[in-house]
Design a protein around this motif. Structure first.
Motif, PDB file in Angstrom:
ATOM      1  N   GLU A   4       0.831  -1.204   0.000  1.00  0.00           N
ATOM      2  CA  GLU A   4       0.000   0.000   0.000  1.00  0.00           C
ATOM      3  C   GLU A   4       0.866   1.254   0.000  1.00  0.00           C
ATOM      4  OE1 GLU A   4      -4.070  -1.320   2.348  1.00  0.00           O
ATOM      5  OE2 GLU A   4      -2.260  -0.858   3.516  1.00  0.00           O
ATOM      6  N   ALA A   5       1.968   1.202   0.754  1.00  0.00           N
ATOM      7  CA  ALA A   5       2.874   2.353   0.779  1.00  0.00           C
ATOM      8  C   ALA A   5       3.518   2.581  -0.579  1.00  0.00           C
ATOM      9  CB  ALA A   5       3.945   2.148   1.846  1.00  0.00           C
ATOM     10  N   ALA A   6       3.742   1.506  -1.332  1.00  0.00           N
ATOM     11  CA  ALA A   6       4.378   1.632  -2.640  1.00  0.00           C
ATOM     12  C   ALA A   6       3.420   2.173  -3.696  1.00  0.00           C
ATOM     13  CB  ALA A   6       4.923   0.271  -3.083  1.00  0.00           C
ATOM     14  N   GLN A   7       2.153   1.807  -3.625  1.00  0.00           N
ATOM     15  CA  GLN A   7       1.194   2.189  -4.664  1.00  0.00           C
ATOM     16  C   GLN A   7       0.392   3.433  -4.321  1.00  0.00           C
ATOM     17  OE1 GLN A   7      -0.705  -1.513  -6.665  1.00  0.00           O
ATOM     18  NE2 GLN A   7      -0.375  -2.121  -4.541  1.00  0.00           N
ATOM     19  N   GLY A   8       0.332   3.783  -3.035  1.00  0.00           N
ATOM     20  CA  GLY A   8      -0.595   4.823  -2.614  1.00  0.00           C
ATOM     21  C   GLY A   8      -1.964   4.218  -2.411  1.00  0.00           C
ATOM     22  N   VAL A   9      -2.729   4.791  -1.508  1.00  0.00           N
ATOM     23  CA  VAL A   9      -4.011   4.183  -1.175  1.00  0.00           C
ATOM     24  C   VAL A   9      -4.916   5.244  -0.553  1.00  0.00           C
ATOM     25  CG1 VAL A   9      -3.304   3.521   1.162  1.00  0.00           C
ATOM     26  CG2 VAL A   9      -5.048   2.180  -0.019  1.00  0.00           C
TER      27      VAL A   9
ATOM     28  N   GLY B 155       4.822   5.978  -1.857  1.00  0.00           N
ATOM     29  CA  GLY B 155       6.183   6.215  -1.393  1.00  0.00           C
ATOM     30  C   GLY B 155       6.297   6.645   0.046  1.00  0.00           C
ATOM     31  N   VAL B 156       5.190   6.761   0.784  1.00  0.00           N
ATOM     32  CA  VAL B 156       5.284   7.179   2.184  1.00  0.00           C
ATOM     33  C   VAL B 156       6.093   6.151   2.973  1.00  0.00           C
ATOM     34  CG1 VAL B 156       3.143   8.502   2.198  1.00  0.00           C
ATOM     35  CG2 VAL B 156       3.082   6.058   2.726  1.00  0.00           C
ATOM     36  N   ASP B 157       6.732   6.629   4.020  1.00  0.00           N
ATOM     37  CA  ASP B 157       7.568   5.756   4.841  1.00  0.00           C
ATOM     38  C   ASP B 157       7.069   5.770   6.276  1.00  0.00           C
ATOM     39  OD1 ASP B 157       9.534   4.013   5.573  1.00  0.00           O
ATOM     40  OD2 ASP B 157      11.212   5.279   4.947  1.00  0.00           O
ATOM     41  N   ASP B 158       7.474   4.784   7.019  1.00  0.00           N
ATOM     42  CA  ASP B 158       7.084   4.670   8.417  1.00  0.00           C
ATOM     43  C   ASP B 158       7.551   5.903   9.188  1.00  0.00           C
ATOM     44  OD1 ASP B 158       6.063   2.624  10.528  1.00  0.00           O
ATOM     45  OD2 ASP B 158       7.926   3.393  11.389  1.00  0.00           O
ATOM     46  N   GLY B 159       6.652   6.479   9.998  1.00  0.00           N
ATOM     47  CA  GLY B 159       6.998   7.653  10.788  1.00  0.00           C
ATOM     48  C   GLY B 159       6.648   8.974  10.133  1.00  0.00           C
ATOM     49  N   MET B 160       6.233   8.963   8.872  1.00  0.00           N
ATOM     50  CA  MET B 160       5.837  10.206   8.216  1.00  0.00           C
ATOM     51  C   MET B 160       4.474  10.661   8.730  1.00  0.00           C
ATOM     52  SD  MET B 160       6.972   9.864   4.224  1.00  0.00           S
ATOM     53  CE  MET B 160       8.702   9.960   3.749  1.00  0.00           C
ATOM     54  N   HIS B 161       4.185  11.949   8.522  1.00  0.00           N
ATOM     55  CA  HIS B 161       2.906  12.523   8.944  1.00  0.00           C
ATOM     56  C   HIS B 161       2.250  13.221   7.754  1.00  0.00           C
ATOM     57  CE1 HIS B 161       3.829  11.859  13.221  1.00  0.00           C
ATOM     58  NE2 HIS B 161       5.054  12.212  12.888  1.00  0.00           N
ATOM     59  N   LEU B 162       0.970  12.972   7.576  1.00  0.00           N
ATOM     60  CA  LEU B 162       0.185  13.648   6.541  1.00  0.00           C
ATOM     61  C   LEU B 162      -0.736  14.659   7.212  1.00  0.00           C
ATOM     62  CD1 LEU B 162      -0.819  10.589   4.325  1.00  0.00           C
ATOM     63  CD2 LEU B 162       1.193  12.053   4.115  1.00  0.00           C
ATOM     64  N   GLN B 163      -0.844  15.830   6.626  1.00  0.00           N
ATOM     65  CA  GLN B 163      -1.625  16.912   7.209  1.00  0.00           C
ATOM     66  C   GLN B 163      -2.868  17.185   6.387  1.00  0.00           C
ATOM     67  OE1 GLN B 163       0.495  20.594   7.528  1.00  0.00           O
ATOM     68  NE2 GLN B 163      -1.183  21.690   8.512  1.00  0.00           N
ATOM     69  N   MET B 164      -4.024  17.273   7.078  1.00  0.00           N
ATOM     70  CA  MET B 164      -5.283  17.672   6.446  1.00  0.00           C
ATOM     71  C   MET B 164      -5.684  19.007   7.078  1.00  0.00           C
ATOM     72  SD  MET B 164      -7.291  13.997   6.308  1.00  0.00           S
ATOM     73  CE  MET B 164      -8.585  14.586   5.213  1.00  0.00           C
ATOM     74  N   THR B 165      -5.463  20.084   6.359  1.00  0.00           N
ATOM     75  CA  THR B 165      -5.676  21.428   6.889  1.00  0.00           C
ATOM     76  C   THR B 165      -7.151  21.667   7.190  1.00  0.00           C
ATOM     77  OG1 THR B 165      -3.797  22.236   5.598  1.00  0.00           O
ATOM     78  CG2 THR B 165      -5.319  23.881   6.461  1.00  0.00           C
TER      79      THR B 165
ATOM     80  N   ARG C 156      13.236  -2.410   3.790  1.00  0.00           N
ATOM     81  CA  ARG C 156      13.311  -1.095   3.152  1.00  0.00           C
ATOM     82  C   ARG C 156      14.379  -0.223   3.795  1.00  0.00           C
ATOM     83  NH1 ARG C 156       8.226   3.153   2.377  1.00  0.00           N
ATOM     84  NH2 ARG C 156       9.400   4.784   1.281  1.00  0.00           N
ATOM     85  N   ARG C 157      15.153   0.450   2.940  1.00  0.00           N
ATOM     86  CA  ARG C 157      16.105   1.467   3.385  1.00  0.00           C
ATOM     87  C   ARG C 157      15.925   2.683   2.493  1.00  0.00           C
ATOM     88  NH1 ARG C 157      21.546  -2.288   3.720  1.00  0.00           N
ATOM     89  NH2 ARG C 157      20.732  -3.855   5.196  1.00  0.00           N
ATOM     90  N   GLY C 158      15.157   3.646   2.973  1.00  0.00           N
ATOM     91  CA  GLY C 158      14.839   4.791   2.141  1.00  0.00           C
ATOM     92  C   GLY C 158      13.951   4.363   0.993  1.00  0.00           C
ATOM     93  N   ALA C 159      14.401   4.636  -0.241  1.00  0.00           N
ATOM     94  CA  ALA C 159      13.622   4.230  -1.413  1.00  0.00           C
ATOM     95  C   ALA C 159      14.054   2.873  -1.942  1.00  0.00           C
ATOM     96  CB  ALA C 159      13.755   5.282  -2.517  1.00  0.00           C
TER      97      ALA C 159
ATOM     98  N   GLY D 121      12.375  -0.443  -6.745  1.00  0.00           N
ATOM     99  CA  GLY D 121      12.191  -0.211  -5.317  1.00  0.00           C
ATOM    100  C   GLY D 121      10.945   0.624  -5.058  1.00  0.00           C
ATOM    101  N   MET D 122      11.017   1.531  -4.075  1.00  0.00           N
ATOM    102  CA  MET D 122       9.874   2.358  -3.700  1.00  0.00           C
ATOM    103  C   MET D 122       9.894   3.674  -4.480  1.00  0.00           C
ATOM    104  SD  MET D 122       8.235   0.607  -1.388  1.00  0.00           S
ATOM    105  CE  MET D 122       7.211   1.804  -0.537  1.00  0.00           C
TER     106      MET D 122
END
Length: 375
Positions: free
Chosen positions: A126-131, A222-232, A261-264, A312-313
């Motif tokens: 899911e992180a690789a394709q977007g969801v 492409g999101v990675d573990d620990g990232m944050h998405l913001q919905m204003t 995974r290591r980065g991308a 890769g990612m």
């Protein structure tokens, strides 16, 4: 000597801080210690007064210059620390981005809503394709009965008679060093500038009600573990016209059973047979979302790495191409052999004693060198 704390220390800024840096530090601290956020907390109220006083002096170039020269012991009439006459402008700057202040000005009592946080769990695929993820969010929303005013429909908040709608009260004290003015939130209206005589029956005068909603969160590839998405604007609603807070989604990517995974870049250990490594082979290996053909040359050693570029990612920012897949060779040792297979292996082993002996002699030679160094 004055017992007051240094204004720069109060705001946590350097002596050469710009006006913007001073105001930014002030806003952060004022939100933390405002009496509305800490009702009944006398210590927070004192800190709120202290940071207001520091902000007023350090944001005014003339008063700052006097303070830098004299500190808290400026001569009377020279605008040293303690004269908080400019607090109204600064208070409105904090809440209204710089609107003027006067004793009979209309007080804007809006408060920004709080930011909220949720957790989103994804697979590596899911992180690789977007969801798109549908999430439930419980937040404070504007009351639909009173439209956020807090008053019963048909009525409206009234200007506070204690502070004349300003939300603050001033106390002036004359000393041998000059006039000292302190400003504090109005006790009667709790800094709102208005009072509600007939509260809304649905929100009880708060102007907001708790509500659970569903939101569709678009997670980019492409999101990675620990990232944050913001919905204003998807956090708690503000009060009295204040800005809504934001919603932050913390991304958690589950560990994959095959790929690391290591980065991308992705890494996987793929088992080959002894014969494939010795003689070479063309074999299908898995990528995260498909399969690719990998050519292994004869004589490939265990632990060799083969790179499949672009498998890769993806880059979450879209600034560069996807990462690579790194395939690390391992040996697959069979656990069950037929009698014919065993006989074939024994025959093979018996045909190359010289090579085996050469390898053994080389191993002994290396160990001998190690022991020689230890003598």
């Amino acid at each position: 000597m004055s017992s007051k704390r240094d204004y720069y220390e109060v705001l946590g800024v350097q002596n050469n801080a710009s006006v913007d840096e001073v105001r930014k530090a002030y806003r952060k601290l004022a939100r933390q210690y405002h009496p509305d956020v800490n009702p009944g907390d006398n210590e927070a109220e004192e800190k709120f007064k202290e940071i207001n006083e520091a902000q007023e002096v350090l944001s005014d170039p003339d008063r700052k210059a006097h303070y830098d020269r004299y500190g808290h012991n400026a001569p009377a009439g020279m605008g040293g620390g303690g004269d908080a006459g400019g607090f109204g402008d600064l208070f409105n700057m904090f809440f209204n981005q710089g609107q003027g202040f006067s004793s009979d000005a209309r007080h804007d009592s809006g408060r920004d809503g709080k930011d909220l946080r949720i957790d989103i769990e994804l697979t590596l695929e899911e992180a690789a394709q977007g969801v798109e993820k549908t999430v439930q969010v419980t937040r404070q929303q504007q009351c639909d009965n009173c439209k956020g005013s807090g008053s019963r429909p048909g009525t409206s908040p009234q200007k506070c008679s204690a502070c004349n709608g300003v939300g603050q009260v001033r106390h002036v004290q004359n000393t041998i060093l000059g006039s000292f003015t302190t400003v504090a939130p109005c006790v009667r209206c709790r800094g709102e500038g208005t009072t509600i005589s007939t509260p809304c029956e649905k929100c009880h005068g708060n102007g907001r009600i708790k509500h659970t909603i569903e939101k569709v969160l678009k997670v980019p590839a492409g999101v990675d573990d620990g990232m944050h998405l913001q919905m204003t604007g998807e956090g708690d609603s503000g009060t009295r016209g204040g800005r809504a807070g934001d919603l932050y989604a913390s991304i958690h990517v589950r560990e994959h059973p095959v790929f690391k995974r290591r980065g991308a870049d992705l890494y996987c250990e793929f088992p080959f047979s002894y014969v494939q490594l010795v003689l070479g082979a063309s074999i299908k290996v898995p990528t995260l979302l498909s399969q690719e053909t990998l050519d292994i040359p004869a004589g490939t050693q265990v632990g060799s790495t083969f790179r499949l570029r672009g498998k890769g990612m993806p880059d979450v920012n879209g600034r560069r191409g996807p990462g690579d897949l790194n395939v690390i060779t391992a040996v697959k040792i069979p656990t069950k052999l037929s009698d014919d297979e065993k006989q074939t292996l024994r025959a093979y082993a018996s045909t190359g004693p010289e090579a085996d002996r050469a390898g053994l002699d080389q191993e002994k030679s290396i160990l001998g060198k190690v022991f020689d160094r230890l003598k």
